[in-house]
Write a protein that holds these residues in place. Structure first.
Motif, PDB file in Angstrom:
ATOM      1  N   GLN A 169       0.790  -1.656  -0.077  1.00 53.88           N
ATOM      2  CA  GLN A 169      -0.231   0.234  -0.266  1.00 53.88           C
ATOM      3  C   GLN A 169       0.414   1.497  -0.024  1.00 53.88           C
ATOM      4  N   GLU A 170       0.453   2.064  -0.713  1.00 52.93           N
ATOM      5  CA  GLU A 170       1.192   3.548  -0.955  1.00 52.93           C
ATOM      6  C   GLU A 170       1.238   4.908   0.186  1.00 52.93           C
ATOM      7  N   LEU A 171       1.880   3.983   1.460  1.00 53.10           N
ATOM      8  CA  LEU A 171       1.889   4.869   2.326  1.00 53.10           C
ATOM      9  C   LEU A 171       3.863   5.333   2.851  1.00 53.10           C
ATOM     10  N   LEU A 172       3.778   6.094   3.336  1.00 56.69           N
ATOM     11  CA  LEU A 172       5.153   5.978   3.698  1.00 56.69           C
ATOM     12  C   LEU A 172       6.013   5.768   4.239  1.00 56.69           C
ATOM     13  N   ARG A 173       5.389   4.351   4.944  1.00 59.12           N
ATOM     14  CA  ARG A 173       6.008   3.860   6.457  1.00 59.12           C
ATOM     15  C   ARG A 173       6.414   1.888   5.624  1.00 59.12           C
ATOM     16  N   ASN A 174       5.711   2.501   4.125  1.00 57.48           N
ATOM     17  CA  ASN A 174       5.995   1.250   4.273  1.00 57.48           C
ATOM     18  C   ASN A 174       6.309   1.489   1.860  1.00 57.48           C
ATOM     19  N   LYS A 175       7.307   2.182   2.809  1.00 60.92           N
ATOM     20  CA  LYS A 175       8.390   2.524   1.418  1.00 60.92           C
ATOM     21  C   LYS A 175       9.314   1.568   0.949  1.00 60.92           C
ATOM     22  N   TYR A 176       9.731   0.589   1.977  1.00 62.80           N
ATOM     23  CA  TYR A 176      11.035  -0.112   2.460  1.00 62.80           C
ATOM     24  C   TYR A 176      10.741  -1.707   2.389  1.00 62.80           C
ATOM     25  N   LYS A 177       8.822  -1.208   2.124  1.00 64.84           N
ATOM     26  CA  LYS A 177       9.034  -3.180   1.965  1.00 64.84           C
ATOM     27  C   LYS A 177       8.998  -3.643   0.953  1.00 64.84           C
ATOM     28  N   PHE A 178       8.719  -4.821   1.480  1.00 68.44           N
ATOM     29  CA  PHE A 178       8.872  -6.044  -0.062  1.00 68.44           C
ATOM     30  C   PHE A 178       7.960  -5.837  -1.587  1.00 68.44           C
ATOM     31  N   ASN A 179       8.478  -5.022  -2.293  1.00 70.49           N
ATOM     32  CA  ASN A 179       7.322  -5.341  -3.646  1.00 70.49           C
ATOM     33  C   ASN A 179       8.152  -6.476  -4.874  1.00 70.49           C
ATOM     34  N   GLY A 180       7.377  -7.253  -5.531  1.00 69.61           N
ATOM     35  CA  GLY A 180       7.561  -7.466  -6.432  1.00 69.61           C
ATOM     36  C   GLY A 180       6.938  -9.175  -6.321  1.00 69.61           C
ATOM     37  N   ARG A 181       7.928 -10.341  -7.636  1.00 67.81           N
ATOM     38  CA  ARG A 181       7.005 -11.387  -7.313  1.00 67.81           C
ATOM     39  C   ARG A 181       7.853 -12.774  -6.671  1.00 67.81           C
ATOM     40  N   TYR A 227      16.260  -7.387  33.215  1.00 64.95           N
ATOM     41  CA  TYR A 227      16.600  -6.982  31.969  1.00 64.95           C
ATOM     42  C   TYR A 227      16.643  -5.243  31.165  1.00 64.95           C
ATOM     43  N   TYR A 228      17.539  -5.076  30.556  1.00 61.08           N
ATOM     44  CA  TYR A 228      17.354  -3.655  30.529  1.00 61.08           C
ATOM     45  C   TYR A 228      17.571  -3.600  28.696  1.00 61.08           C
ATOM     46  N   ASP A 229      16.276  -2.938  27.653  1.00 62.32           N
ATOM     47  CA  ASP A 229      16.851  -3.437  26.284  1.00 62.32           C
ATOM     48  C   ASP A 229      16.650  -1.970  25.967  1.00 62.32           C
ATOM     49  N   LEU A 230      17.365  -1.339  24.721  1.00 59.09           N
ATOM     50  CA  LEU A 230      17.737  -0.496  24.298  1.00 59.09           C
ATOM     51  C   LEU A 230      17.821  -0.586  23.643  1.00 59.09           C
ATOM     52  N   PHE A 231      16.060   0.231  22.260  1.00 63.51           N
ATOM     53  CA  PHE A 231      16.063  -0.328  20.683  1.00 63.51           C
ATOM     54  C   PHE A 231      15.357   0.947  19.831  1.00 63.51           C
ATOM     55  N   SER A 232      15.687   1.306  18.310  1.00 69.85           N
ATOM     56  CA  SER A 232      15.600   1.998  17.776  1.00 69.85           C
ATOM     57  C   SER A 232      14.670   1.550  16.648  1.00 69.85           C
ATOM     58  N   PHE A 233      13.971   2.715  16.082  1.00 75.66           N
ATOM     59  CA  PHE A 233      13.598   1.579  15.300  1.00 75.66           C
ATOM     60  C   PHE A 233      14.380   3.760  13.298  1.00 75.66           C
ATOM     61  N   PRO A 234      14.779   3.064  12.839  1.00 72.59           N
ATOM     62  CA  PRO A 234      15.856   4.198  11.526  1.00 72.59           C
ATOM     63  C   PRO A 234      14.620   4.443  10.705  1.00 72.59           C
ATOM     64  N   TRP A 235      13.518   4.010  10.441  1.00 67.58           N
ATOM     65  CA  TRP A 235      12.607   4.054  10.112  1.00 67.58           C
ATOM     66  C   TRP A 235      11.032   4.878  10.580  1.00 67.58           C
ATOM     67  N   ILE A 236      10.706   5.169   9.828  1.00 67.18           N
ATOM     68  CA  ILE A 236       9.026   5.161  10.161  1.00 67.18           C
ATOM     69  C   ILE A 236       8.038   4.077  10.919  1.00 67.18           C
ATOM     70  N   SER A 237       7.254   3.794  11.375  1.00 66.23           N
ATOM     71  CA  SER A 237       6.703   2.761  11.378  1.00 66.23           C
ATOM     72  C   SER A 237       5.028   3.177  12.148  1.00 66.23           C
ATOM     73  N   TYR A 238       4.690   2.145  13.088  1.00 69.27           N
ATOM     74  CA  TYR A 238       3.321   1.977  12.448  1.00 69.27           C
ATOM     75  C   TYR A 238       2.911   2.934  13.253  1.00 69.27           C
ATOM     76  N   LEU A 239       3.225   3.439  14.565  1.00 72.88           N
ATOM     77  CA  LEU A 239       3.048   4.302  15.824  1.00 72.88           C
ATOM     78  C   LEU A 239       3.416   5.589  15.211  1.00 72.88           C
ATOM     79  N   ALA A 240       4.526   5.202  15.004  1.00 69.57           N
ATOM     80  CA  ALA A 240       5.212   7.033  14.436  1.00 69.57           C
ATOM     81  C   ALA A 240       5.444   7.136  13.267  1.00 69.57           C
ATOM     82  N   LYS A 241       5.678   8.672  12.920  1.00 73.56           N
ATOM     83  CA  LYS A 241       6.182   9.360  12.170  1.00 73.56           C
ATOM     84  C   LYS A 241       7.566   9.286  11.496  1.00 73.56           C
ATOM     85  N   ALA A 242       7.967   9.238  12.410  1.00 69.16           N
ATOM     86  CA  ALA A 242       9.502   9.680  12.729  1.00 69.16           C
ATOM     87  C   ALA A 242      10.025   8.324  13.185  1.00 69.16           C
ATOM     88  N   PRO A 243      11.493   8.444  12.373  1.00 67.48           N
ATOM     89  CA  PRO A 243      12.434   7.688  13.677  1.00 67.48           C
ATOM     90  C   PRO A 243      12.204   7.815  14.974  1.00 67.48           C
TER      91      PRO A 243
END
Length: 682
Positions: free
Chosen positions: A373-385, A479-495
């Motif tokens: 689907q043509e959404l900005l968050r899907n820019k890098y998702k799989f396309n093709g066969r 435990y302590y977990d430190l994480f980041s999302f380099p590209w936008i995700s479902y709940l965040a419209k920015a890294p």
């Protein structure tokens, strides 16, 4: 070893075996609760059911303690690397175990641990069974037929159909039938049929439906000719750390802070779950050539997908893929089995002692071109066969350290990397470190690994875990977990980025009672629901749990739990729940009761609390709003051949006049469900 030494060991073994009844008589753990403790808390993901099914498979086909290697023992999520190595070293020095309770002679293996292990391991005869397959088939370890029906008593809107209003296609009952015959380390055969509530029983060859909405079957053999394994029909693949193929062996972040960081490379195994996605359908096998285990596989199945037909270009393309397996409305049914998917490849692994190095190649081919689907968050998702994955993984044991990892690349050029270390500083302290990085354009075929997100894509993180014992009765996990999302995700419209902390202090009050206090907090950057910009706000999600478990005697056990949750973003949402469980056991009858009282501001502060359920079923309803949840679960053993199960559950909401939305909506503030199950041991 000297003759005197052998005599001493033999005497110790005899003493332990003669006194093993003292351990068995003081059983404090029930099987279902043990499984529940391993699952990620307050989590409704489908992977939990897959993980539950996998552990049930081991429970029904216990591991032979005299043949098990490190990988088989790791699957139990009970033993540290040091304990596993101690078991193997003991077996090498003194020979095969004569009894499960001989484990008391192994360093660092305590009676309380044996109480848990006895569900999943056993000591079998070392004699080789030379009978032909037909005779071995008559002496299976597990041979049963299961039938289950489940129904919601209140009528949902979807069943009030009229000529003007469409609704559910089928009746409100959920049906399950399963047959299985299996022998540990030898064979497994079976089939599974299921209809979810609202799905129609029909014959529709065009949609690949021949009666039940979901049908699965498998044939599986080990050590047949040159093949160490061969699977026909539905099967699972689990290689490395799950970057390319994962089959459910992995509990995610939970109070099991050490062993949960690692996935176990089980290779090929039979599939009999009711999850309608994530498995392979075709043929797979493993054979050994010059110390290299080669495992080729091929899968061909139709998947659920939305197909867009372009009249102007005379082409068809996939716009979305569904993995829920729900086909209870006309809209859902039109997506059923609409596109062919083929997956093939090979895994090659080399093992020396308790270390392994492996290479995996896999290719995925869709019948139709896939277009996200043509959404900005899907820019890098799989396309093709066509998509392919290539990966390399390793698992090295050295002294008290276990190093493991996997690296993979997809056809897009995206890379995924997992590196982990589990070590025992001493007999009372275990540490785990885990690094992960998934490119925003890495496209896995069937991957699911240890991470914050559901799939290995668009994430980097570093996890540190500790498990520390203080004497025999106190234990601290964290435990302590430190994480980041380099590209936008479902709940965040920015890294975005975040972190998560968990601390759990547990005390064993006596052999039959324990208490723990747990605190968990997560901070994550998200967008406010009402904000259309990319501005991020920090969401602070914290939760406290206090739980007391006690067995009053061999007939009565209690579990009391208090839970409080708080979520702060631009506003505040809070929730609290109190649950009281009671189990009564007498001869062939076992009864579980629960009453839960909950109060939450809204759905955002919902709480998931796992329930006891019939065998092969997992229930974790969300508590939100104001209300009461209670259930009764009865198991009755009708002789040696039949197990009967019955469950009645009710949710009473004090703050609403109806429950659910859309076609699922029911009038009134109550919702009741009934579940019946029969297991016939053949």
């Amino acid at each position: 070893m000297s003759l005197i030494g052998k005599i001493k060991v033999s005497g110790l073994v005899i003493f332990l075996i003669l006194n093993s009844g003292k351990i068995a008589a003081q059983e404090t753990i029930d099987f279902e609760q043990f499984l529940h403790d391993l699952l990620p808390l307050e989590d409704e993901r489908a992977e939990n059911l897959d993980f539950y099914d996998q552990l049930l498979l081991i429970y029904q086909n216990p591991i032979d303690l005299n043949k098990a290697g490190s990988k088989e023992l790791e699957q139990l999520y009970l033993l540290s690397q040091a304990q596993i190595q101690n078991i193997i070293n003991y077996r090498l020095e003194f020979g095969n175990f004569l009894s499960l309770y001989e484990l008391q002679a192994v360093p660092s293996i305590e009676p309380e641990l044996i109480d848990k292990l006895k569900y999943f391991v056993e000591v079998k005869s070392t004699n080789v069974d030379g009978r032909n397959f037909a005779k071995r088939l008559k002496t299976s370890d597990r041979h049963y037929f299961l039938s289950r029906i489940e129904r919601q008593i209140e009528t949902s809107e979807g069943y009030r159909k009229t000529e003007e209003k469409q609704g559910f296609l089928g009746d409100p009952n959920k049906y399950l039938m399963r047959y299985r015959i299996a022998r540990y380390g030898d064979y497994s055969m079976g089939f599974t049929f299921e209809n979810d509530a609202g799905e129609e029983f029909k014959l529709d060859p065009a949609r690949k439906q021949m009666g039940f909405d979901y049908a699965s079957a498998h044939l599986y053999r080990e050590n047949i000719g040159l093949m160490s394994k061969i699977a026909l029909g539905d099967y699972r693949l689990q290689f490395g750390q799950g970057l390319i193929f994962a089959s459910g062996f992995g509990s995610g972040k939970s109070a099991q802070t050490i062993l949960s960081t690692k996935r176990i490379s089980t290779g090929i195994s039979p599939y009999s779950s009711v999850m309608e996605s994530g498995f392979q359908r075709g043929i797979a096998g493993s054979f050994l050539i010059n110390k290299i285990l080669i495992s080729p596989f091929y899968s061909r199945q139709n998947i659920d997908a939305s197909i867009f037909e372009s009249d102007s270009f005379n082409t068809s393309q996939i716009t979305s893929i569904s993995t829920s397996g729900i086909h209870n409305t006309e809209t859902y049914y039109t997506r059923r089995k609409t596109s062919l998917e083929q997956v093939f490849g090979c895994n090659m692994s080399w093992t020396k002692k308790s270390s392994q190095l492996a290479l995996t190649y896999a290719q995925q081919i869709f019948e139709h071109n896939y277009k996200s689907q043509e959404l900005l968050r899907n820019k890098y998702k799989f396309n093709g066969r066509i998509n392919h994955n290539i990966g390399i993984d390793y698992d090295i044991n050295f002294l008290n350290m276990n190093l493991f990892g996997e690296s993979a690349i997809s056809s897009s050029g995206g890379i995924a990397l997992v590196q982990g270390l589990i070590t025992a500083l001493n007999s009372s302290t275990d540490l785990a470190f885990h690094f992960r990085h998934f490119d925003k354009n890495f496209h896995t075929i069937r991957g699911s690994t240890f991470s914050e997100g559901t799939h290995p894509i668009n994430e980097s993180g570093f996890y540190s875990g500790i498990s520390k014992k203080f004497g025999r009765n106190w234990k601290l996990n964290g435990y302590y977990d430190l994480f980041s999302f380099p590209w936008i995700s479902y709940l965040a419209k920015a890294p975005s980025k975040g972190n998560e902390l968990l601390l759990r202090l547990e005390r064993r009050i006596s052999r039959n009672s324990s208490i723990y206090l747990q605190y968990k907090t997560e901070k994550k950057e998200i967008n406010a629901h009402s904000d259309k910009t990319a501005k991020l706000f920090e969401r602070n999600n914290s939760e406290w749990i206090l739980q007391l478990t006690q067995s009053l005697n061999e007939f009565i056990s209690l579990r009391t739990r208090i839970q409080k949750k708080q979520i702060i973003t631009l506003d505040r949402s809070e929730g609290a729940a109190f649950t009281q469980d009671l189990r009564l056991e007498y001869k062939r009858l076992r009864t579980d009761f629960r009453i839960a009282i909950f109060n939450s501001s809204d759905y955002q502060s919902r709480m998931y609390v796992l329930e006891k359920d019939v065998l092969y079923s997992l229930s974790a309803p969300a508590y939100f709003g104001k209300g009461i949840r209670n259930y009764i679960l009865i198991k009755y053993k009708a002789g040696n051949k039949f197990d009967l199960w019955f469950k009645w559950a009710r949710t009473l909401r004090n703050d609403v006049e109806s429950i659910g939305t859309g076609l699922d909506r029911t009038e009134g503030n109550r919702r009741n469900t009934l579940k019946f199950q029969l297991i016939a041991k053949l």
